[in-house]
Design a protein around this motif. Structure first.
Motif, PDB file in Angstrom:
ATOM      1  N   ALA A 381       0.229  -1.074  -6.441  1.00 27.71           N
ATOM      2  CA  ALA A 381      -0.340  -1.237  -5.062  1.00 27.71           C
ATOM      3  C   ALA A 381      -1.407   0.056  -5.005  1.00 27.71           C
ATOM      4  CB  ALA A 381       0.598  -0.916  -4.196  1.00 27.71           C
ATOM      5  N   LEU A 382      -0.888   1.266  -5.567  1.00 29.18           N
ATOM      6  CA  LEU A 382      -1.506   2.598  -5.446  1.00 29.18           C
ATOM      7  C   LEU A 382      -2.975   2.397  -6.310  1.00 29.18           C
ATOM      8  CD1 LEU A 382       0.787   5.330  -5.130  1.00 29.18           C
ATOM      9  CD2 LEU A 382      -0.642   4.327  -3.232  1.00 29.18           C
ATOM     10  N   VAL A 383      -2.855   1.675  -7.257  1.00 29.42           N
ATOM     11  CA  VAL A 383      -4.310   1.927  -8.247  1.00 29.42           C
ATOM     12  C   VAL A 383      -4.989   0.522  -7.350  1.00 29.42           C
ATOM     13  CG1 VAL A 383      -4.907   0.834 -10.504  1.00 29.42           C
ATOM     14  CG2 VAL A 383      -3.161   2.090 -10.312  1.00 29.42           C
ATOM     15  N   ALA A 384      -4.743  -0.418  -6.906  1.00 27.55           N
ATOM     16  CA  ALA A 384      -5.472  -1.306  -6.366  1.00 27.55           C
ATOM     17  C   ALA A 384      -6.060  -0.933  -5.269  1.00 27.55           C
ATOM     18  CB  ALA A 384      -4.571  -2.687  -6.145  1.00 27.55           C
ATOM     19  N   LEU A 385      -5.406  -0.179  -4.390  1.00 34.27           N
ATOM     20  CA  LEU A 385      -6.145   0.420  -3.114  1.00 34.27           C
ATOM     21  C   LEU A 385      -6.925   1.532  -3.371  1.00 34.27           C
ATOM     22  CD1 LEU A 385      -5.513   1.042  -0.026  1.00 34.27           C
ATOM     23  CD2 LEU A 385      -3.947   2.913  -0.603  1.00 34.27           C
ATOM     24  N   ALA A 386      -6.775   2.467  -4.464  1.00 33.30           N
ATOM     25  CA  ALA A 386      -7.847   3.343  -4.860  1.00 33.30           C
ATOM     26  C   ALA A 386      -8.934   2.544  -5.517  1.00 33.30           C
ATOM     27  CB  ALA A 386      -7.431   4.404  -5.905  1.00 33.30           C
ATOM     28  N   ARG A 387      -8.861   1.626  -5.985  1.00 36.84           N
ATOM     29  CA  ARG A 387     -10.252   0.880  -6.727  1.00 36.84           C
ATOM     30  C   ARG A 387     -10.909   0.177  -5.548  1.00 36.84           C
ATOM     31  NH1 ARG A 387      -7.902  -1.458 -12.596  1.00 36.84           N
ATOM     32  NH2 ARG A 387      -8.442   0.689 -13.783  1.00 36.84           N
ATOM     33  N   ARG A 388     -10.154  -0.439  -4.798  1.00 35.03           N
ATOM     34  CA  ARG A 388     -10.526  -1.449  -3.560  1.00 35.03           C
ATOM     35  C   ARG A 388     -11.489  -0.303  -2.847  1.00 35.03           C
ATOM     36  NH1 ARG A 388      -9.736  -6.557  -1.669  1.00 35.03           N
ATOM     37  NH2 ARG A 388     -11.089  -6.874  -0.140  1.00 35.03           N
ATOM     38  N   PHE A 389     -11.006   0.605  -2.241  1.00 35.17           N
ATOM     39  CA  PHE A 389     -11.254   1.580  -1.360  1.00 35.17           C
ATOM     40  C   PHE A 389     -11.423   3.083  -1.708  1.00 35.17           C
ATOM     41  CE2 PHE A 389      -8.919  -1.562   1.069  1.00 35.17           C
ATOM     42  CZ  PHE A 389     -10.068  -2.535   1.633  1.00 35.17           C
ATOM     43  N   PRO A 390     -12.388   3.473  -2.710  1.00 33.63           N
ATOM     44  CA  PRO A 390     -12.437   4.524  -3.194  1.00 33.63           C
ATOM     45  C   PRO A 390     -12.638   5.509  -2.535  1.00 33.63           C
ATOM     46  CG  PRO A 390     -14.420   3.170  -3.953  1.00 33.63           C
ATOM     47  CD  PRO A 390     -13.505   2.316  -3.422  1.00 33.63           C
ATOM     48  N   ASP A 391     -13.336   5.525  -1.473  1.00 37.29           N
ATOM     49  CA  ASP A 391     -13.779   6.503  -0.427  1.00 37.29           C
ATOM     50  C   ASP A 391     -12.894   6.351   0.877  1.00 37.29           C
ATOM     51  OD1 ASP A 391     -16.039   7.105  -1.905  1.00 37.29           O
ATOM     52  OD2 ASP A 391     -17.102   5.638  -1.169  1.00 37.29           O
ATOM     53  N   LEU A 392     -11.758   5.932   0.618  1.00 42.07           N
ATOM     54  CA  LEU A 392     -10.493   5.968   1.907  1.00 42.07           C
ATOM     55  C   LEU A 392     -10.512   7.421   2.229  1.00 42.07           C
ATOM     56  CD1 LEU A 392      -8.724   3.756   2.910  1.00 42.07           C
ATOM     57  CD2 LEU A 392      -6.774   4.826   1.496  1.00 42.07           C
ATOM     58  N   ALA A 393     -10.411   7.390   3.307  1.00 44.86           N
ATOM     59  CA  ALA A 393     -10.389   8.815   4.095  1.00 44.86           C
ATOM     60  C   ALA A 393      -9.447   8.654   5.365  1.00 44.86           C
ATOM     61  CB  ALA A 393     -11.642   9.513   4.273  1.00 44.86           C
ATOM     62  N   LEU A 394      -8.807   9.793   5.728  1.00 43.29           N
ATOM     63  CA  LEU A 394      -8.098   9.841   7.039  1.00 43.29           C
ATOM     64  C   LEU A 394      -8.959   9.870   8.107  1.00 43.29           C
ATOM     65  CD1 LEU A 394      -5.081  10.451   8.062  1.00 43.29           C
ATOM     66  CD2 LEU A 394      -5.631  12.654   8.506  1.00 43.29           C
ATOM     67  N   ALA A 395      -8.747   8.930   9.223  1.00 44.43           N
ATOM     68  CA  ALA A 395      -9.452   8.560  10.256  1.00 44.43           C
ATOM     69  C   ALA A 395      -9.090   9.421  11.526  1.00 44.43           C
ATOM     70  CB  ALA A 395      -9.627   7.256  10.662  1.00 44.43           C
ATOM     71  N   CYS A 396      -8.208  10.445  11.601  1.00 42.32           N
ATOM     72  CA  CYS A 396      -7.661  11.293  12.619  1.00 42.32           C
ATOM     73  C   CYS A 396      -7.509  12.643  12.223  1.00 42.32           C
ATOM     74  CB  CYS A 396      -6.317  10.484  13.153  1.00 42.32           C
ATOM     75  SG  CYS A 396      -4.954  10.787  12.030  1.00 42.32           S
ATOM     76  N   ASP A 397      -7.218  13.449  13.271  1.00 45.46           N
ATOM     77  CA  ASP A 397      -6.756  14.734  13.021  1.00 45.46           C
ATOM     78  C   ASP A 397      -5.425  15.012  12.304  1.00 45.46           C
ATOM     79  OD1 ASP A 397      -5.744  17.449  13.308  1.00 45.46           O
ATOM     80  OD2 ASP A 397      -7.572  17.853  14.664  1.00 45.46           O
TER      81      ASP A 397
END
Length: 420
Positions: A381-397
């Motif tokens: 799951a984590l490898v697939a998540l990092a590859r699918r959304f490499p620019d994933l970022a927190l969207a809140c404080d």
């Protein structure tokens, strides 16, 4: 029994369970081992360790309670089933109001019953069986990522990914019909929530367990389920175990494989977003490097905060303390994983210095039977998540994140992320 009738039985059992006054409050003096500051243990856990790896925590109804925070003593206690018992029913009480309210299962069962029950599950968690599950895990992960993409650019990772992946995998493993899954999804988290004096554990436990007992009974009368764990348990072991025992085993597999993995995926992603180098490692996907990241996440996050209570069978020395027969010993898994005597700079997340021997799944006779399945889910799951959304970022404080306040399994209520 039809799916609609099973749903009615579930809700009835749940409403009945809510009236059972098992636990009224968690004493303030023993709350801190189940509290966190984000993903970190609260400071009091470390200051307690300064007094010793094993300290007397409290006295409840005349019974002494010890807390173990050192890695060495923790591992020793968990491995010593000869000196410590897991069956706490004499202390909690055996006044069961219904079969579904029986306290037991693998975690609170001693030999020979433990071996007898565990033997039913072991064939489902062999290396060969795990390899057969890889395609199912890949499919569930891919569906969750597609769902995130469809609901972006900002989504709640807990809802869309953290819970969805392990929930889908474990339901497939059990052979849980699609129509029954929503009931479990809504009530699973409450099984570990101690904020309302532990009522969440007992209020929902009987309901979910009764649902599975009924599912086993229905399968015994008229086989109809997909060829999953429940169907095979009934077919292969139905003459040796009653519906309550098999339903309890299914319940243990469900909760063990669902809530803890869900917390690991959500909290693990939160940690990874703060460590770009580890996130980049997952994107590369080199197996040995990914394994180190996963092992370090298990140590650092360690969502199961406390092992099942142990009762001393006789006088025994734990660390530098003499524990008397009948005393209760609580092993803080989070405390042991952050023990500076076991690892340099334990408060830092550093996959490059990962140390083997995590206690996140327990140790010894009662080590989690699904540990390798959980590792597979995390890696995939984590490898697939990092590859699918490499620019994933927190969207809140970060200060807006709400973590569980008092729970056996630590988690985060929501994790808004921007897909990028």
């Amino acid at each position: 029994m039809t799916s609609s009738l099973r749903g009615t039985a579930f809700r009835l059992a749940l409403s009945t369970a809510r009236r059972v006054p098992y636990v009224r409050r968690v004493p303030a003096g023993i709350r801190f081992p189940l509290e966190r500051d984000g993903v970190d243990p609260v400071a009091r856990l470390a200051t307690t360790r300064e007094r010793g790896d094993v300290v007397r925590l409290a006295s409840l109804l005349g019974t002494r309670v010890w807390l173990v925070t050192g890695y060495g003593p923790a591992r020793a206690v968990l491995a010593d089933s000869g000196s410590f018992a897991n069956d706490v029913r004499d202390i909690i009480g055996r006044q069961d109001r219904s079969p579904a309210e029986r306290i037991g299962g693998l975690g609170m069962t001693d030999q020979p019953d433990h071996g007898r029950l565990r033997g039913v599950l072991t064939p489902w968690f062999t290396r060969r069986r795990m390899a057969e599950l890889q395609d199912d895990i890949d499919r569930v992960v891919a569906a969750a990522l597609d769902d995130m993409a469809a609901h972006g650019p900002v989504v709640d990772l807990v809802e869309r990914f953290g819970f969805r992946v392990p929930f889908g995998v474990i339901c497939d493993l059990l052979g849980m019909p699609e129509v029954d899954r929503d009931e479990f999804r809504r009530h699973g988290a409450a099984r570990f929530d101690l904020r309302d004096a532990g009522s969440g554990i007992f209020d929902t436990a009987a309901g979910t367990r009764q649902f599975l007992i009924d599912l086993v009974a229905s399968e015994r009368r008229s086989p109809h389920l997909p060829d999953g764990l429940i169907a095979r348990m009934v077919a292969d072991h139905g003459s040796d175990f009653d519906d309550v025992e098999l339903g309890g085993l299914a319940d243990g597999v469900f909760l063990g494989g669902y809530e803890t993995s869900a917390s690991m995926l959500s909290l693990g992603t939160w940690v990874l977003l703060q460590h770009p180098a580890a996130w980049a490692t997952l994107q590369r996907g080199e197996p040995a490097e990914v394994d180190r990241v996963v092992e370090e996440l298990l140590r650092f996050v360690c969502p199961v905060q406390m092992a099942f209570p142990r009762i001393a069978r006789h006088q025994v020395t734990v660390g530098d303390q003499v524990v008397q027969q009948g005393d209760i010993v609580l092993v803080s898994l989070t405390g042991a994983e952050r023990d500076p005597a076991h690892r340099v700079a334990p408060e830092q997340f550093d996959p490059t210095s990962a140390v083997a021997g995590t206690l996140a799944f327990g140790h010894g006779l009662h080590r989690c039977v699904g540990a390798e399945l959980a590792r597979m889910e995390l890696r995939t799951a984590l490898v697939a998540l990092a590859r699918r959304f490499p620019d994933l970022a927190l969207a809140c404080d970060p200060t807006d994140l709400r973590f569980t306040e008092l729970a056996i399994v630590h988690g985060v209520a929501g994790l808004p992320v921007r897909l990028g």
